[in-house]
Motif scaffolding. Sequence first.
Motif, mmCIF file in Angstrom:
data_model
loop_
_atom_site.group_PDB
_atom_site.id
_atom_site.type_symbol
_atom_site.label_atom_id
_atom_site.label_comp_id
_atom_site.label_asym_id
_atom_site.label_seq_id
_atom_site.Cartn_x
_atom_site.Cartn_y
_atom_site.Cartn_z
ATOM 1 N N UNK A 6 -0.046 -4.504 6.959
ATOM 2 C CA UNK A 6 -0.915 -4.731 5.807
ATOM 3 C C UNK A 6 -0.067 -5.033 4.574
ATOM 4 N N UNK A 7 -0.508 -6.016 3.800
ATOM 5 C CA UNK A 7 0.203 -6.398 2.583
ATOM 6 C C UNK A 7 -0.570 -5.933 1.361
ATOM 7 N N UNK A 8 0.167 -5.422 0.384
ATOM 8 C CA UNK A 8 -0.427 -4.923 -0.850
ATOM 9 C C UNK A 8 -0.018 -5.813 -2.006
ATOM 10 N N UNK A 9 -0.914 -5.962 -2.967
ATOM 11 C CA UNK A 9 -0.598 -6.744 -4.160
ATOM 12 C C UNK A 9 0.292 -5.932 -5.098
ATOM 13 N N UNK A 36 7.766 -9.110 -0.033
ATOM 14 C CA UNK A 36 7.470 -10.272 0.809
ATOM 15 C C UNK A 36 7.030 -11.384 -0.122
ATOM 16 N N UNK A 37 7.659 -12.548 0.009
ATOM 17 C CA UNK A 37 7.310 -13.670 -0.847
ATOM 18 C C UNK A 37 7.112 -14.898 0.022
ATOM 19 N N UNK A 38 6.025 -15.600 -0.204
ATOM 20 C CA UNK A 38 5.684 -16.774 0.593
ATOM 21 C C UNK A 38 5.870 -18.048 -0.223
ATOM 22 N N UNK A 44 3.918 -11.755 -5.538
ATOM 23 C CA UNK A 44 4.669 -10.801 -4.732
ATOM 24 C C UNK A 44 3.721 -9.962 -3.898
ATOM 25 N N UNK A 45 4.106 -9.691 -2.668
ATOM 26 C CA UNK A 45 3.341 -8.817 -1.775
ATOM 27 C C UNK A 45 4.292 -7.769 -1.217
ATOM 28 N N UNK A 46 3.763 -6.620 -0.894
ATOM 29 C CA UNK A 46 4.552 -5.510 -0.388
ATOM 30 C C UNK A 46 3.913 -4.993 0.880
ATOM 31 N N UNK A 49 3.749 -0.171 4.750
ATOM 32 C CA UNK A 49 4.702 0.766 5.344
ATOM 33 C C UNK A 49 5.934 0.949 4.447
ATOM 34 N N UNK A 50 6.406 -0.135 3.813
ATOM 35 C CA UNK A 50 7.567 -0.039 2.923
ATOM 36 C C UNK A 50 7.251 0.827 1.704
ATOM 37 N N UNK A 51 6.038 0.685 1.165
ATOM 38 C CA UNK A 51 5.640 1.493 0.011
ATOM 39 C C UNK A 51 5.539 2.966 0.419
ATOM 40 N N UNK A 52 4.975 3.227 1.591
ATOM 41 C CA UNK A 52 4.864 4.607 2.077
ATOM 42 C C UNK A 52 6.243 5.222 2.288
#
Length: 68
Positions: A6-9, A36-38, A44-46, A49-52
């Motif tokens: 899942x990606x977060x703003x 994550x950048x497209x 920007x997206x995060x 799991x990385x935020x947790x």
Amino acid sequence: MIDPDALLSKEIVLSRLGIGEKALRRLINEGRLPVVKFGKTSPLKFRQMDVARFLESSVVNALPAFRQ
């Protein structure tokens, strides 16, 4: 349950971490929070799991009270 894909703003991450945009940029530049950048102009997206993981690693245990 955390969806690892899942990606977060940026706005959601700022809210969850309780920090400002400048502090978020510092975490990204220091490599402490992956992003994550497209493309060049995409927002920007995060990964959730990385935020947790970042939040878990940032928890500070309270020191026991000093006895007198």
